[in-house]
Design a protein around this motif. Structure first.
Motif, short mmCIF file in Angstrom:
data_model
loop_
_atom_site.label_atom_id
_atom_site.label_comp_id
_atom_site.label_asym_id
_atom_site.label_seq_id
_atom_site.Cartn_x
_atom_site.Cartn_y
_atom_site.Cartn_z
N GLY A 128 9.17 19.81 41.31
CA GLY A 128 9.31 19.58 42.73
C GLY A 128 10.49 18.69 43.08
O GLY A 128 11.26 18.26 42.23
N VAL A 129 10.61 18.44 44.37
CA VAL A 129 11.66 17.56 44.88
C VAL A 129 11.01 16.52 45.79
O VAL A 129 10.13 16.83 46.58
CB VAL A 129 12.75 18.35 45.64
CG1 VAL A 129 12.16 19.11 46.83
CG2 VAL A 129 13.86 17.44 46.11
N LYS A 130 11.43 15.26 45.62
CA LYS A 130 10.91 14.19 46.47
C LYS A 130 12.10 13.41 47.02
O LYS A 130 13.01 13.03 46.28
CB LYS A 130 9.99 13.26 45.69
CG LYS A 130 9.39 12.14 46.54
CD LYS A 130 8.26 11.43 45.82
CE LYS A 130 8.73 10.66 44.60
NZ LYS A 130 7.64 9.86 43.98
N ALA A 131 12.09 13.18 48.34
CA ALA A 131 13.23 12.53 48.97
C ALA A 131 12.81 11.93 50.31
O ALA A 131 11.77 12.28 50.86
CB ALA A 131 14.36 13.54 49.18
N PRO A 132 13.63 11.04 50.86
CA PRO A 132 13.38 10.53 52.21
C PRO A 132 13.48 11.66 53.23
O PRO A 132 14.08 12.70 52.97
CB PRO A 132 14.50 9.50 52.42
CG PRO A 132 14.96 9.15 51.04
CD PRO A 132 14.79 10.38 50.22
N ILE A 133 12.90 11.42 54.39
CA ILE A 133 12.84 12.43 55.45
C ILE A 133 13.70 12.01 56.64
O ILE A 133 13.73 10.84 57.01
CB ILE A 133 11.38 12.59 55.95
CG1 ILE A 133 10.53 13.28 54.89
CG2 ILE A 133 11.32 13.36 57.24
CD1 ILE A 133 10.66 14.77 54.86
N LYS A 151 22.64 13.57 53.85
CA LYS A 151 22.84 13.82 52.42
C LYS A 151 21.73 13.17 51.58
O LYS A 151 21.39 12.00 51.75
CB LYS A 151 24.20 13.29 51.97
CG LYS A 151 24.55 13.68 50.54
CD LYS A 151 25.97 13.26 50.19
CE LYS A 151 26.34 13.69 48.78
NZ LYS A 151 27.73 13.30 48.42
N GLY A 152 21.16 13.97 50.66
CA GLY A 152 20.13 13.49 49.76
C GLY A 152 18.74 13.44 50.37
O GLY A 152 17.79 13.00 49.71
N LYS A 153 18.58 13.91 51.61
CA LYS A 153 17.29 13.84 52.28
C LYS A 153 16.71 15.24 52.54
O LYS A 153 17.40 16.25 52.43
CB LYS A 153 17.44 13.09 53.61
CG LYS A 153 17.85 11.63 53.44
CD LYS A 153 17.97 10.94 54.79
CE LYS A 153 18.39 9.47 54.60
NZ LYS A 153 18.53 8.78 55.90
N ILE A 154 15.44 15.25 52.88
CA ILE A 154 14.78 16.47 53.34
C ILE A 154 14.83 16.46 54.87
O ILE A 154 14.41 15.49 55.50
CB ILE A 154 13.32 16.54 52.86
CG1 ILE A 154 13.27 16.67 51.33
CG2 ILE A 154 12.59 17.71 53.52
CD1 ILE A 154 11.87 16.57 50.75
N VAL A 155 15.37 17.51 55.45
CA VAL A 155 15.46 17.61 56.90
C VAL A 155 14.15 18.21 57.44
O VAL A 155 13.70 19.26 56.99
CB VAL A 155 16.65 18.48 57.34
CG1 VAL A 155 16.62 18.70 58.85
CG2 VAL A 155 17.96 17.81 56.95
N ALA A 191 21.69 18.11 52.50
CA ALA A 191 20.23 17.99 52.42
C ALA A 191 19.73 18.61 51.11
O ALA A 191 20.36 19.51 50.55
CB ALA A 191 19.58 18.68 53.61
N VAL A 192 18.60 18.11 50.61
CA VAL A 192 18.03 18.63 49.36
C VAL A 192 16.83 19.55 49.62
O VAL A 192 16.28 20.13 48.70
CB VAL A 192 17.62 17.49 48.42
CG1 VAL A 192 18.84 16.69 47.99
CG2 VAL A 192 16.57 16.59 49.05
N ILE A 223 19.02 25.46 49.23
CA ILE A 223 17.99 24.43 49.10
C ILE A 223 16.64 25.01 49.49
O ILE A 223 16.56 25.95 50.30
CB ILE A 223 18.31 23.21 49.99
CG1 ILE A 223 18.43 23.62 51.47
CG2 ILE A 223 19.59 22.52 49.51
CD1 ILE A 223 18.66 22.45 52.42
N PRO A 224 15.53 24.51 48.93
CA PRO A 224 14.20 25.04 49.25
C PRO A 224 13.84 24.80 50.71
O PRO A 224 14.19 23.77 51.29
CB PRO A 224 13.28 24.30 48.30
CG PRO A 224 14.03 23.07 47.89
CD PRO A 224 15.48 23.44 47.92
N ALA A 225 13.11 25.77 51.28
CA ALA A 225 12.71 25.68 52.69
C ALA A 225 11.23 26.02 52.82
O ALA A 225 10.76 27.03 52.32
CB ALA A 225 13.55 26.65 53.53
#
Length: 462
Positions: A128-133, A151-155, A191-192, A223-225
């Protein structure tokens, strides 16, 4: 002079008498159609099998092929003049194991939320992927934030459907761009991953899938959606307000494969007087994979099949050739609709009318028409025939996605318009199942479609 006036008066009276007789005949035929559909209909039994014995029918899947075979088999049972399969290459995408997601307020403290992959999405990395929102209301706000804040976040796209729009399809159209293009646009800013509020006016725990596109992104840039349920979206938004530093974890195992061969299923009653003028009625045989696709678009499939069965049942022999088309791949490609139109054009077939049902099996309210003013005036003249069945809404506008590629000068395209207030409660979600369809509403829709087909066959287009 007196004789001339008398002749004119006689002609006017004769025309009025003829028009009244025609109207009576039409009303009688419509009553036969409605009575037969409501008392001896087959649409609900067909839908029961399609939904409960076959299930979800994502393009390229085993179930989609089973649905093709079922459709061909059932149309042949009707004793139509022709039944055939029209080959079409379709995309194949699989969801994989159930998606998993949680909100992390701090290490070790998490809250699970319902998500589902959007159709066509790439998977997350293993684990999986874990990131700030970062939460936005749309594509324009995304651009305003720019790379530094993304950059580096989940939108998280959290623009809801506009609840004050009575026409719910307008509300859907007003926010579906974030589902379709959100990942492609967010990826450009680093975005990731992308999370999209489900296209749903109700607050519930069912995430709604749907098609998305990466545009011209290269594979390594994708990127995954995923979609998040409306309850989940509200919870996430509230938690972000309290703590902007929370993180979000997504795990998905979806995959895109090479295109595979599938089919449109076509049946025809050859016209008795004008066999080279074609009228089409149809819906799309494919569905998303979360539910069994009863409303979207099993209902449209069985209603369209029922139109031809009703004509056979009441002994009506159409002047023009009438085809039922069970289109493949409306949901994630529209390949079936495009292929049918291409073959028709290559053969020089003259299509004069096409009707689609792809708005659920709810109570019919009327039709929308993509046509010129003369044809719409003719449709308006038929309105009194439908009023006894509480069908009042005749509008100029869109028709249906699958029949859209047939558009040309002179053709009339129409879409059945049921009551839409509940449609997006089920659209592309796990709860789009057979138990959500009302038998009587489904049968009323089938009769309404058959009635319009009868009138256009009798009077033609303008």
């Amino acid at each position: 002079m007196v004789r001339t006036i008398i002749s004119i008066i006689f002609a006017i009276l004769s025309l009025n008498s003829f028009a009244q007789n025609e109207a009576k005949e039409d009303a009688t035929i419509l009553k036969k159609i409605y009575d037969t559909s409501l008392l001896n209909g087959k649409s609900y039994a067909w839908l029961d099998y399609l939904s409960n014995q076959i299930g979800g029918r994502l393009s390229g899947s085993v179930n989609a092929q089973l649905a093709v075979e079922w459709g061909e088999r059932e149309l042949k049972k009707l004793g139509l003049d022709k039944v055939w399969l029209q080959p079409v290459m379709v995309p194949k995408w699989t969801r994989g194991v159930t998606e998993f997601a949680y909100i992390e307020t701090e290490p070790g403290i998490t809250t699970n939320v319902p998500i589902c992959a959007l159709g066509g999405s790439v998977p997350t990395p293993i684990g999986g992927v874990k990131a700030p929102i970062v939460e936005v209301k749309g594509l324009e706000e995304l651009k305003e934030l720019g790379t530094d804040k993304i950059k580096g976040k989940i939108v998280f796209f959290n623009r809801p459907m506009q609840a004050d729009l009575i026409e719910t399809f307008r509300a859907y159209g007003g926010c579906v761009d974030q589902r379709y293009s959100g990942a492609a646009e967010a990826a450009k800013f680093g975005a990731v991953g992308v999370l999209v509020r489900s296209m749903n006016l109700r607050l519930d725990d069912f995430p709604h899938t749907g098609s998305m596109s990466y545009g011209d992104l290269k594979d390594m840039e994708k990127i995954p959606a995923a979609a998040i349920s409306t309850n989940g979206a509200d919870l996430l938004s509230s938690m972000l307000t309290l703590n902007p530093k929370i993180k979000f974890h997504i795990n998905m195992n979806c995959r895109t494969w090479k295109d595979v061969q599938s089919y449109n299923v076509i049946g025809e009653i050859t016209g008795s007087e004008l066999p080279k003028e074609y009228m089409v009625v149809g819906g799309h045989l494919d569905s998303w994979d979360l539910g069994d696709g009863s409303h979207d678009d099993g209902a449209g499939i069985v209603q369209s099949m029922e139109v031809l069965r009703l004509f056979k049942e009441i002994g009506y022999k159409p002047k023009r050739s009438i085809r039922v088309v069970l289109f493949m791949n409306e949901e994630n490609g529209l390949r079936g609709g495009k292929k049918y139109a291409k073959v028709a054009k290559d053969k020089g077939e003259n299509h004069v009318f096409a009707l689609e049902s792809d708005a659920g099996g709810f109570t019919p309210r009327g039709f929308s028409f993509d046509c010129n003013d003369a044809n719409f005036a003719q449709v308006q003249s038929w309105k009194p025939l439908f009023e006894p069945y509480l069908i009042h809404s005749f509008t100029q506008g869109g028709s249906g996605a699958d029949i859209g590629p047939l558009k040309k000068d002179g053709i009339v395209l129409a879409g059945l318009r049921p009551d839409s207030q509940r449609y997006f409660d089920y659209h592309h979600a796990k709860n789009d199942t057979f138990d959500a369809v009302n038998k009587r509403e489904l049968e009323l829709g089938a009769a309404t479609m058959a009635s319009l087909m009868y009138l256009f066959d009798k009077y033609g287009t303008k």
